[in-house]
Design an enzyme around this catalytic site. Structure first.
Site, PDB file in Angstrom:
ATOM      1  N   ASN A 145       0.882  -1.443   0.244  1.00 52.73           N
ATOM      2  CA  ASN A 145      -0.163  -0.084   0.359  1.00 52.73           C
ATOM      3  C   ASN A 145       1.134   0.993   0.078  1.00 52.73           C
ATOM      4  O   ASN A 145       2.061   0.916  -0.031  1.00 52.73           O
ATOM      5  CB  ASN A 145      -1.000   0.359   0.986  1.00 52.73           C
ATOM      6  CG  ASN A 145       0.026  -0.093   2.544  1.00 52.73           C
ATOM      7  OD1 ASN A 145       0.576   0.408   2.774  1.00 52.73           O
ATOM      8  ND2 ASN A 145      -0.967  -0.382   3.640  1.00 52.73           N
ATOM      9  N   THR A 160      -2.808  -1.214  -8.611  1.00 55.07           N
ATOM     10  CA  THR A 160      -3.422  -1.710 -10.289  1.00 55.07           C
ATOM     11  C   THR A 160      -4.180  -1.154 -10.842  1.00 55.07           C
ATOM     12  O   THR A 160      -5.081  -0.599 -10.667  1.00 55.07           O
ATOM     13  CB  THR A 160      -3.559  -2.875  -9.944  1.00 55.07           C
ATOM     14  OG1 THR A 160      -3.720  -3.450 -10.813  1.00 55.07           O
ATOM     15  CG2 THR A 160      -5.247  -3.526  -9.111  1.00 55.07           C
ATOM     16  N   GLN A 194     -10.082  -6.516 -11.647  1.00 56.55           N
ATOM     17  CA  GLN A 194      -9.288  -5.514 -11.952  1.00 56.55           C
ATOM     18  C   GLN A 194      -9.237  -4.436 -10.417  1.00 56.55           C
ATOM     19  O   GLN A 194      -8.494  -3.822  -9.982  1.00 56.55           O
ATOM     20  CB  GLN A 194      -8.385  -4.646 -12.555  1.00 56.55           C
ATOM     21  CG  GLN A 194      -7.494  -5.506 -13.142  1.00 56.55           C
ATOM     22  CD  GLN A 194      -6.392  -6.801 -12.858  1.00 56.55           C
ATOM     23  OE1 GLN A 194      -6.961  -7.310 -12.555  1.00 56.55           O
ATOM     24  NE2 GLN A 194      -5.626  -5.235 -12.203  1.00 56.55           N
ATOM     25  N   HIS A 208      -9.508  -5.200  -7.079  1.00 55.28           N
ATOM     26  CA  HIS A 208      -8.277  -5.553  -5.991  1.00 55.28           C
ATOM     27  C   HIS A 208      -8.489  -4.629  -4.672  1.00 55.28           C
ATOM     28  O   HIS A 208      -8.180  -4.320  -3.449  1.00 55.28           O
ATOM     29  CB  HIS A 208      -7.109  -5.218  -6.772  1.00 55.28           C
ATOM     30  CG  HIS A 208      -6.624  -6.620  -7.336  1.00 55.28           C
ATOM     31  ND1 HIS A 208      -5.529  -7.012  -6.675  1.00 55.28           N
ATOM     32  CD2 HIS A 208      -6.101  -6.819  -8.108  1.00 55.28           C
ATOM     33  CE1 HIS A 208      -5.460  -8.187  -7.710  1.00 55.28           C
ATOM     34  NE2 HIS A 208      -5.834  -7.997  -8.930  1.00 55.28           N
ATOM     35  N   GLU A 223      -0.305  -0.161 -16.879  1.00 53.15           N
ATOM     36  CA  GLU A 223       0.514  -1.619 -15.500  1.00 53.15           C
ATOM     37  C   GLU A 223      -0.345  -3.090 -16.661  1.00 53.15           C
ATOM     38  O   GLU A 223       0.807  -3.983 -17.148  1.00 53.15           O
ATOM     39  CB  GLU A 223      -0.357  -1.924 -14.039  1.00 53.15           C
ATOM     40  CG  GLU A 223       0.195  -3.316 -13.443  1.00 53.15           C
ATOM     41  CD  GLU A 223      -0.689  -3.278 -12.064  1.00 53.15           C
ATOM     42  OE1 GLU A 223       0.078  -4.178 -11.830  1.00 53.15           O
ATOM     43  OE2 GLU A 223      -1.525  -2.811 -12.145  1.00 53.15           O
ATOM     44  N   HIS A 224      -1.517  -3.322 -17.141  1.00 50.83           N
ATOM     45  CA  HIS A 224      -2.361  -4.335 -17.962  1.00 50.83           C
ATOM     46  C   HIS A 224      -2.844  -4.053 -19.100  1.00 50.83           C
ATOM     47  O   HIS A 224      -3.807  -3.406 -18.785  1.00 50.83           O
ATOM     48  CB  HIS A 224      -3.002  -5.489 -17.158  1.00 50.83           C
ATOM     49  CG  HIS A 224      -2.774  -5.585 -15.835  1.00 50.83           C
ATOM     50  ND1 HIS A 224      -2.769  -5.205 -15.082  1.00 50.83           N
ATOM     51  CD2 HIS A 224      -1.394  -6.945 -14.679  1.00 50.83           C
ATOM     52  CE1 HIS A 224      -2.239  -6.435 -13.727  1.00 50.83           C
ATOM     53  NE2 HIS A 224      -1.102  -7.093 -13.731  1.00 50.83           N
ATOM     54  N   ASP A 272      -1.782 -13.059 -13.546  1.00 47.62           N
ATOM     55  CA  ASP A 272      -1.788 -13.208 -12.449  1.00 47.62           C
ATOM     56  C   ASP A 272      -1.166 -14.711 -11.068  1.00 47.62           C
ATOM     57  O   ASP A 272      -0.829 -13.983 -10.368  1.00 47.62           O
ATOM     58  CB  ASP A 272      -3.797 -12.736 -11.175  1.00 47.62           C
ATOM     59  CG  ASP A 272      -3.576 -11.029 -11.918  1.00 47.62           C
ATOM     60  OD1 ASP A 272      -1.880 -10.329 -12.141  1.00 47.62           O
ATOM     61  OD2 ASP A 272      -4.748 -10.944 -11.715  1.00 47.62           O
ATOM     62  N   GLU A 332      39.842  15.777 -20.579  1.00 47.55           N
ATOM     63  CA  GLU A 332      39.243  17.366 -19.610  1.00 47.55           C
ATOM     64  C   GLU A 332      39.777  17.436 -18.235  1.00 47.55           C
ATOM     65  O   GLU A 332      39.259  17.524 -17.375  1.00 47.55           O
ATOM     66  CB  GLU A 332      38.283  16.037 -19.473  1.00 47.55           C
ATOM     67  CG  GLU A 332      37.406  14.899 -19.944  1.00 47.55           C
ATOM     68  CD  GLU A 332      36.822  13.246 -19.871  1.00 47.55           C
ATOM     69  OE1 GLU A 332      36.765  13.432 -18.803  1.00 47.55           O
ATOM     70  OE2 GLU A 332      35.772  13.501 -20.606  1.00 47.55           O
ATOM     71  N   HIS A 343      45.151  11.246 -14.916  1.00 49.22           N
ATOM     72  CA  HIS A 343      44.252  10.305 -15.943  1.00 49.22           C
ATOM     73  C   HIS A 343      45.148   9.947 -16.750  1.00 49.22           C
ATOM     74  O   HIS A 343      45.400   8.420 -17.034  1.00 49.22           O
ATOM     75  CB  HIS A 343      43.076  10.438 -15.846  1.00 49.22           C
ATOM     76  CG  HIS A 343      41.572  10.300 -15.514  1.00 49.22           C
ATOM     77  ND1 HIS A 343      41.955  10.926 -14.240  1.00 49.22           N
ATOM     78  CD2 HIS A 343      40.653   9.550 -15.148  1.00 49.22           C
ATOM     79  CE1 HIS A 343      40.484  10.803 -13.173  1.00 49.22           C
ATOM     80  NE2 HIS A 343      40.236  10.071 -13.871  1.00 49.22           N
TER      81      HIS A 343
END
Length: 441
Positions: free
Chosen positions: A221, A244, A266, A269, A335-336, A369, A423, A428
């Site tokens: 959550n 979801t 869905q 949920h 999401e789906h 799922d 640079e 280096h």
């Protein structure tokens, strides 16, 4: 029941599309001040603080954080055989898909005597969060554990909320799923305190160590999400998952009863869940609205579903044609995403933004799922535009191994020095010259 957004006869820009489409979501920032003291207390006081918050929020205080092996074994033994069979088949299919995602070390010869290898190293220890709340989620155990195991993660710990109805331990079906997967370290702690304890570790009531993890995955959550945001950097996280969502792109060939059933599935949920239909058929939209009336009343969680479907995050979007519908679903980045059109596979192949795509009448989100073999931990709130779902790669780190001999370094040395000077990092270049007995000029 579903509000309508009519985009017919217009050619909205991407910005306009994103602003016009139904979108819910939650403001994680709004709860950070509430969650931050929880995370800070557990960082300082460990398991004692986690159990204190568990007692406060979940109204139960387990005798230990770690669930005893006997409790896990009993849950496995008492699991309904039909549920056992279904879980085992889901595990088998998930292993088939995720085993195919494994990466092997590759070695590239850049020049003679100079190679760069890429080695994939599993994360050492992973915390897998499995929520409680409105439902029981053994499927989330599978979706998190299987890719981690296939990646070769050394140790896994599952954290799930303590349940007053089950002696302070997580739900027995969650424990049984852990047993089926061979996970023997389960913590009876959920919410923000569970995430914080995974990140910071502590000492259990019997004095044994609760080692912190390196990566936390799994949905939860808004408080779980806020805690993941607060511990990110101390540990890695997979994502900040929102409520979801499902989007369905459909034409007049779709069955309105099937579309309605999928929207409801869905919405079941959470009252914040999003269910969106995108269609070029007013007749289908009307028929789906009609089908929802009876189907919502008949479903078990009708009030929850009705609230979700009537919220601003859900609705029907009318478009001129499927091409316009594709632009809408790509902007939405669900999401789906279900494709219920003629030539559904061809249409699906044109989608560029979705967490997972479900093709045709017989590939519902419900299949994904549980038992398609795919993973159901997916990007939400439009993040599918840039993020992927949980996979074996989530638990792997790609490490380059650079191996040049003297001649190979000599061949490129002057260019390295040139770039270092460009640079304004001359040391280096000197680090290269020193290997050939040269000094600064």
């Amino acid at each position: 029941m579903l509000t309508r957004t009519d985009l017919r006869g217009s050619t909205p820009t991407l910005r306009q599309l994103r602003r016009a489409l139904p979108r819910g979501g939650t403001d994680v920032n709004a709860v950070l001040d509430t969650v931050s003291p929880v995370v800070e207390a557990i960082a300082e006081h460990g398991a004692t603080a986690a159990l204190d918050y568990t007692e406060k929020f979940d109204r139960v205080r387990p005798s230990s954080v770690r669930v005893p092996a006997t409790v896990i074994a009993q849950a496995r033994q008492e699991l309904d055989p039909a549920v056992t069979d279904a879980l085992e088949e889901s595990i088998r299919r998930a292993r088939i898909v995720h085993a195919a995602q494994r990466r092997e070390t590759t070695v590239t010869t850049v020049v003679p005597g100079g190679t760069v290898a890429e080695k994939w190293i599993p994360v050492r220890r992973v915390g897998l969060y499995v929520p409680g709340g409105n439902a029981v989620y053994p499927s989330s155990v599978i979706m998190n554990v299987v890719p981690a195991q296939e990646a070769g993660v050394d140790t896994l710990v599952v954290a799930s909320p303590a349940q007053a109805d089950f002696g302070g331990w997580p739900h027995p079906t969650i424990l049984a799923a852990c047993a089926l997967l061979g996970v023997d370290e389960v913590w009876a702690v959920g919410g923000a305190q569970g995430v914080a304890l995974l990140a910071h570790g502590g000492q259990d009531t019997d004095g044994t160590a609760l080692d912190p993890v390196d990566l936390i995955t799994g949905p939860g959550n808004i408080y779980v999400t806020a805690a993941k945001r607060l511990v990110r950097g101390v540990v890695g996280i997979d994502s900040e998952a929102g409520p979801t969502e499902i989007a369905i792109l459909a034409d007049d060939s779709a069955d309105p009863a099937v579309v309605a059933a999928d929207l409801i599935s869905q919405a079941e949920h959470d009252v914040l869940a999003a269910s969106v239909l995108v269609t070029d058929s007013v007749a289908l939209a009307d028929a789906v609205d009609e089908a929802l009336i009876g189907a919502v009343s008949a479903t078990k969680h009708s009030e929850r579903v009705r609230t979700a479907l009537s919220g601003t995050q859900s609705g029907i979007v009318l478009v001129d044609d499927i091409d316009a519908g594709l632009a809408v679903v790509d902007a939405y980045a669900a999401e789906h995403l279900e494709i219920q059109t003629r030539d559904a596979r061809g249409v699906a192949d044109r989608v560029t933004s979705a967490g997972a795509i479900f093709v045709g009448t017989h590939s519902p989100v419900s299949l994904g799922d549980y038992s398609a073999g795919s993973n159901h931990v997916l990007p939400t709130s439009g993040s599918a535009k840039y993020a992927s779902g949980l996979s074996v790669q989530t638990f792997l780190r790609g490490v380059h191994i650079i191996d040049y001999d003297r001649d190979a370094l000599a061949e490129i040395a002057d260019r390295v020095v040139t770039l270092a000077d460009a640079e304004d990092l001359p040391a280096h270049g000197e680090a290269v010259r020193a290997r050939f007995g040269e000094t600064a000029k």
